[in-house]
Write an enzyme that holds these catalytic residues in place. Sequence first.
Site, short mmCIF file in Angstrom:
data_model
loop_
_atom_site.label_atom_id
_atom_site.label_comp_id
_atom_site.label_asym_id
_atom_site.label_seq_id
_atom_site.Cartn_x
_atom_site.Cartn_y
_atom_site.Cartn_z
N HIS A 149 39.50 45.10 41.91
CA HIS A 149 38.78 45.88 40.64
C HIS A 149 38.01 45.06 39.80
CE1 HIS A 149 42.09 42.76 39.23
NE2 HIS A 149 41.77 42.94 37.89
N HIS A 166 46.53 49.50 36.74
CA HIS A 166 45.88 48.34 36.00
C HIS A 166 44.63 48.76 35.68
CE1 HIS A 166 45.51 44.12 34.92
NE2 HIS A 166 44.19 44.16 35.71
N ASP A 190 45.70 42.72 40.64
CA ASP A 190 46.60 42.79 39.64
C ASP A 190 47.46 44.19 39.51
OD1 ASP A 190 45.36 40.58 38.91
OD2 ASP A 190 44.39 41.12 37.34
#
Length: 307
Positions: free
Chosen positions: A138, A194, A215
Site C-alpha cells: 500500500h 486499511h 497492514d
Amino acid sequence: MSSLRTAFSSSNTSAAYRILTARRTLHTSSLSSSTLSAFSTFTRKTKPSLSLGNSLVTSSRSAHRITPSSNLSLHQFSTTAHSTMRVIPVPALEDNYSYIILDEKTSEAAVVDPVQPQKLMHILQHLGAKLTSVLCTHHHWDHAGGNVELIAKKPGLAVFGADARIPEINYVVKDKEEFKVGSLTVQALWTHCHTKGSVSYYVKDGADRAVFTGDTLFLSGCGRFFEGTAADMYNSLLHILATLPVETKVYCGHEYTKANLKFAQHVEPENPHVAQKLQWCMDESVTVTVPGTIGEELLCNPFLRVK
C-alpha cells in the site's frame, strides 16, 4: 468475541475501529533496526506446535520454508530441500518489516515494502542476487517511502501495486493477477480496507506458499480501517486470506504480535492456543515473530475466528 462479531457487521464500522484502536494501545514492544545483521538467521527458541483439528501446525524459526507431511491429515511444517524460495525478513524503522524474496534457482529477487532500501541493497549484494521487482502492499510512507531512493539507485525495476499514490509505481496489478519473480509465481490479492489500494502478495513455489499481507493481516491481529469499512476488512480476512492453504507462511508489515496476543487472550481467555503462543512470545529472546501461518491464525487470531 461477541463484541467483535457485532462490530464486524457492516453497520458497526466505528465500533470495530474502536476495538482495533483499543487493541493497538496495548502495543508496547518495538523492534530495533540494530537487530538486523545481513544474512543473520533469526535464531530464537522454537515456536510451539499448535494443533488444528487432526493436524499439527508448527514453524521452524530458523528457516522460512514449508513442506507437507504424509502422516498428518493436513500439514506439518519443516524445511524442504525442494523449494527454491527464500524469504528474508528485514526489520525497518521502529517496528516495520520489509522482505526480500529470493528465487535461489535463478538468483532473481523481489523486495516487499522497501522503506529503507540501503539495508535491502546491502543484503542483496551479499547474496549476489539480481533485484528485478518491488512489491508494494500500500502507499503509506512507512511501506512505500523508500521507493524513490531505491529506483534512483536501481533504475528499471518493476514496481507493482494497486494504488496510484505509491511512489514510482509502474505496474498496477489486477485482483488475482499472476506474474513471475524468477521461477516463483506471485499472485496479487486485493485486500482492501486499511487503504483502498491494499494488496497482499501470495507467492508459490510448488508446495511452498507464502503471503505478504502488509497492514491488512498481522499475526493475531489486523490493520486499522483507514479507507475501508468493517465489511471490507471482513471480506479481506475471512473470504480471501483465511481461504489460503493452512500451511501458507504469513509475513506481515509490523511486529505487533505480542500486543495482539494480549488482546486475543482478553477476547478468548480460554483459548489454549493463544496462551501457548503468548507464552512463547513473551520470552525475551523472541524479537522476530514472523512468519506465522494461516493455520496458526485460524487458531489464534480473533479477527479470523469471527463467524
